[in-house]
Design an enzyme around this catalytic site. Structure first.
Site, PDB file in Angstrom:
ATOM      1  N   ASN A 153       1.780  -6.063  13.402  1.00  0.00           N
ATOM      2  CA  ASN A 153       1.379  -4.665  13.560  1.00  0.00           C
ATOM      3  C   ASN A 153       1.370  -4.333  15.039  1.00  0.00           C
ATOM      4  O   ASN A 153       0.906  -5.151  15.828  1.00  0.00           O
ATOM      5  CB  ASN A 153      -0.034  -4.463  12.975  1.00  0.00           C
ATOM      6  N   SER A 204       0.091  -2.644   8.461  1.00  0.00           N
ATOM      7  CA  SER A 204      -1.096  -2.009   7.887  1.00  0.00           C
ATOM      8  C   SER A 204      -2.215  -2.058   8.919  1.00  0.00           C
ATOM      9  O   SER A 204      -2.424  -3.083   9.564  1.00  0.00           O
ATOM     10  CB  SER A 204      -1.536  -2.732   6.608  1.00  0.00           C
ATOM     11  N   SER A 205      -2.926  -0.937   9.043  1.00  0.00           N
ATOM     12  CA  SER A 205      -4.071  -0.917   9.954  1.00  0.00           C
ATOM     13  C   SER A 205      -5.234  -1.732   9.371  1.00  0.00           C
ATOM     14  O   SER A 205      -6.204  -1.994  10.068  1.00  0.00           O
ATOM     15  CB  SER A 205      -4.491   0.534  10.206  1.00  0.00           C
ATOM     16  N   HIS A 222      -1.349   1.554  -4.317  1.00  0.00           N
ATOM     17  CA  HIS A 222      -1.668   2.984  -4.206  1.00  0.00           C
ATOM     18  C   HIS A 222      -0.664   3.861  -4.939  1.00  0.00           C
ATOM     19  O   HIS A 222      -0.523   5.042  -4.629  1.00  0.00           O
ATOM     20  CB  HIS A 222      -1.768   3.379  -2.726  1.00  0.00           C
ATOM     21  N   ASP A 244       6.297   4.903  -1.163  1.00  0.00           N
ATOM     22  CA  ASP A 244       7.587   5.538  -0.875  1.00  0.00           C
ATOM     23  C   ASP A 244       8.773   4.963  -1.631  1.00  0.00           C
ATOM     24  O   ASP A 244       9.903   5.410  -1.452  1.00  0.00           O
ATOM     25  CB  ASP A 244       7.860   5.491   0.640  1.00  0.00           C
ATOM     26  N   ILE A 252       7.928  -3.850  13.941  1.00  0.00           N
ATOM     27  CA  ILE A 252       8.234  -4.635  12.727  1.00  0.00           C
ATOM     28  C   ILE A 252       9.732  -4.902  12.574  1.00  0.00           C
ATOM     29  O   ILE A 252      10.139  -6.029  12.259  1.00  0.00           O
ATOM     30  CB  ILE A 252       7.703  -3.884  11.481  1.00  0.00           C
ATOM     31  N   CYS A 254      -2.228  12.419 -20.338  1.00  0.00           N
ATOM     32  CA  CYS A 254      -1.445  11.685 -21.339  1.00  0.00           C
ATOM     33  C   CYS A 254      -0.423  10.733 -20.730  1.00  0.00           C
ATOM     34  O   CYS A 254       0.327  10.071 -21.447  1.00  0.00           O
ATOM     35  CB  CYS A 254      -0.745  12.664 -22.292  1.00  0.00           C
ATOM     36  N   GLN A 289       0.849  -1.193   0.000  1.00  0.00           N
ATOM     37  CA  GLN A 289       0.000   0.000   0.000  1.00  0.00           C
ATOM     38  C   GLN A 289       0.883   1.242   0.000  1.00  0.00           C
ATOM     39  O   GLN A 289       0.385   2.355  -0.089  1.00  0.00           O
ATOM     40  CB  GLN A 289      -0.849   0.029   1.277  1.00  0.00           C
TER      41      GLN A 289
HETATM   42  P1  NAD Z   1      -1.869   3.250   8.465  1.00  0.00           P
HETATM   43  O1  NAD Z   1      -1.175   4.506   8.854  1.00  0.00           O
HETATM   44  O2  NAD Z   1      -3.327   3.224   8.410  1.00  0.00           O
HETATM   45  O3  NAD Z   1      -1.408   2.073   9.454  1.00  0.00           O
HETATM   46  C1  NAD Z   1      -0.102   1.804   9.763  1.00  0.00           C
HETATM   47  C2  NAD Z   1      -0.118   0.765  10.875  1.00  0.00           C
HETATM   48  O4  NAD Z   1       1.222   0.412  11.166  1.00  0.00           O
HETATM   49  C3  NAD Z   1      -0.755   1.273  12.171  1.00  0.00           C
HETATM   50  O5  NAD Z   1      -1.737   0.354  12.598  1.00  0.00           O
HETATM   51  C4  NAD Z   1       0.431   1.356  13.160  1.00  0.00           C
HETATM   52  O6  NAD Z   1       0.057   0.981  14.454  1.00  0.00           O
HETATM   53  C5  NAD Z   1       1.396   0.364  12.583  1.00  0.00           C
HETATM   54  N1  NAD Z   1       2.805   0.687  12.804  1.00  0.00           N
HETATM   55  C6  NAD Z   1       3.439   1.871  12.588  1.00  0.00           C
HETATM   56  N2  NAD Z   1       4.759   1.748  12.832  1.00  0.00           N
HETATM   57  C7  NAD Z   1       4.959   0.460  13.228  1.00  0.00           C
HETATM   58  C8  NAD Z   1       6.103  -0.278  13.608  1.00  0.00           C
HETATM   59  N3  NAD Z   1       7.324   0.273  13.630  1.00  0.00           N
HETATM   60  N4  NAD Z   1       5.945  -1.579  13.966  1.00  0.00           N
HETATM   61  C9  NAD Z   1       4.708  -2.141  13.960  1.00  0.00           C
HETATM   62  N5  NAD Z   1       3.595  -1.500  13.582  1.00  0.00           N
HETATM   63  C10 NAD Z   1       3.717  -0.216  13.221  1.00  0.00           C
HETATM   64  O7  NAD Z   1      -1.225   2.810   7.124  1.00  0.00           O
HETATM   65  P2  NAD Z   1      -1.800   1.857   6.004  1.00  0.00           P
HETATM   66  O8  NAD Z   1      -2.727   0.849   6.588  1.00  0.00           O
HETATM   67  O9  NAD Z   1      -0.644   1.428   5.236  1.00  0.00           O
HETATM   68  O10 NAD Z   1      -2.768   2.746   5.097  1.00  0.00           O
HETATM   69  C11 NAD Z   1      -2.697   4.090   4.903  1.00  0.00           C
HETATM   70  C12 NAD Z   1      -2.452   4.510   3.459  1.00  0.00           C
HETATM   71  O11 NAD Z   1      -1.591   5.608   3.555  1.00  0.00           O
HETATM   72  C13 NAD Z   1      -1.696   3.537   2.612  1.00  0.00           C
HETATM   73  O12 NAD Z   1      -2.569   2.959   1.760  1.00  0.00           O
HETATM   74  C14 NAD Z   1      -0.667   4.359   1.835  1.00  0.00           C
HETATM   75  O13 NAD Z   1      -1.126   4.592   0.528  1.00  0.00           O
HETATM   76  C15 NAD Z   1      -0.609   5.654   2.542  1.00  0.00           C
HETATM   77  N6  NAD Z   1       0.653   5.946   3.241  1.00  0.00           N
HETATM   78  C16 NAD Z   1       1.847   5.472   2.765  1.00  0.00           C
HETATM   79  C17 NAD Z   1       3.028   5.780   3.418  1.00  0.00           C
HETATM   80  C18 NAD Z   1       4.318   5.251   2.865  1.00  0.00           C
HETATM   81  O14 NAD Z   1       4.400   4.997   1.660  1.00  0.00           O
HETATM   82  N7  NAD Z   1       5.344   5.034   3.700  1.00  0.00           N
HETATM   83  C19 NAD Z   1       3.009   6.562   4.591  1.00  0.00           C
HETATM   84  C20 NAD Z   1       1.761   7.043   5.055  1.00  0.00           C
HETATM   85  C21 NAD Z   1       0.597   6.726   4.361  1.00  0.00           C
END
Ligand code: NAD
Length: 253
Positions: free
Chosen positions: A225, A200-201, A126, A109, A243, A137, A106
């Site tokens: 998570n 991922s949440s 995403h 980056d 993680i 285009c 998702q």
């Molecule tokens: P989210 O922010 O909804 O969830 C991230 C989850 O990771 C949370 O539940 C949090 O508790 C957990 N988390 C954070 N750091 C952690 C760690 N070190 N160890 C364990 N758990 C940890 O993110 P999502 O579910 O990926 O969805 C949000 C959307 O936001 C994504 O679809 C993406 O497109 C976008 N997004 C991407 C980035 C990126 O590319 N790095 C950053 C922010 C948002």
């Protein structure tokens, strides 16, 4: 089963990885927080600062396009500095060992590609925010080019030479999901016997449907998570730890 402690989690994960034929990781923003890129929903996450700009607002208003680019350039400091973390490196090790055919993310980056996974094997649900495209285009633009135009035009978003709007290549709320990536993610999910949902949440749909699909197709499901997710009770192993600490032992140099 929720792992009681980190050591048990790593042992159980090692067993599942060793016993699997095909492993498909599915990653979210949590894998990149140790790299200095905040997630959306944690305290201090991006949403506590700015609500996202939905796609229709970006299309409807020049002011919103300017604001979207202004925010993107503010974020550039952390994106440009970020290097793959322990989670990325562990998954790249499994990929190099032939255990992971491709990875679904998702994230936007580019850190999985930076960790050594071939770009074709990173299925981005995403999109990617490290470059831009014309919405008409499909012409690709580098962010440095957009930034230079933005600054010289008095902080206004530039348009493509075809007249289309230029946007980061990421998928905004309300924007269509990339059909190829969705198809590929589905194939990978249905053909693995171990699915690892990492950082991922699991609340953003349709992406959050993949862990469920994997489980329904008979794969073992692992959720790593630090906070509980809605799917914890379905998973074969749930790890509520950092993680990097969980996956660090799987890095092979
Ligand atoms: P989210 O922010 O909804 O969830 C991230 C989850 O990771 C949370 O539940 C949090 O508790 C957990 N988390 C954070 N750091 C952690 C760690 N070190 N160890 C364990 N758990 C940890 O993110 P999502 O579910 O990926 O969805 C949000 C959307 O936001 C994504 O679809 C993406 O497109 C976008 N997004 C991407 C980035 C990126 O590319 N790095 C950053 C922010 C948002």
């Amino acid at each position: 089963m929720i792992a009681t402690d980190l050591e048990t989690a790593i042992l159980r994960l090692r067993d599942l990885i060793e016993g699997a034929r095909t492993i498909v990781p599915f990653t979210g923003a949590g894998i990149s927080t140790e790299c200095g890129i905040p997630d959306f929903r944690s305290p201090g996450g991006l949403w506590t600062k700015n609500q996202p700009i939905p796609f229709d607002a970006f299309i409807a208003s020049g002011e919103m396009r300017d604001e979207a680019w202004r925010r993107r350039f503010v974020m550039e400091e952390s994106f440009a500095k970020a290097k793959p973390g322990r989670g990325h490196l562990a998954l790249a090790s499994l990929y190099r060992a032939g255990r992971v055919p491709a990875l679904v993310t998702q994230n936007i980056d580019n850190l999985h590609q930076a960790s050594g996974i071939a770009p074709d094997d990173v299925v981005e649900l995403h999109g990617n925010t490290t470059y831009a495209v014309c919405l008409e285009c499909d012409q690709r633009y580098e962010l440095s080019w957009v930034r230079q135009k933005f600054e010289t035009a008095g902080r206004h978003a530039p348009d493509c030479s075809c007249g289309g709007y230029i946007k980061t290549a990421s998928v905004s709320f309300g924007q269509a999901m990339p059909a190829d990536a969705m198809r590929r993610a589905e194939q990978l999910t249905k053909h693995c016997d171990l699915f690892l949902a990492i950082g991922s949440s699991l609340v953003v749909w349709p992406a959050a449907g993949f862990p469920l699909m994997a489980k329904r197709n008979g794969a073992a499901l692992v959720i790593i998570n630090r906070e509980p997710t809605e799917f914890d009770e379905l998973a074969d192993l749930v790890v509520h730890h950092d993680i990097g600490d969980v996956l660090g032992p799987f890095i092979v140099h």
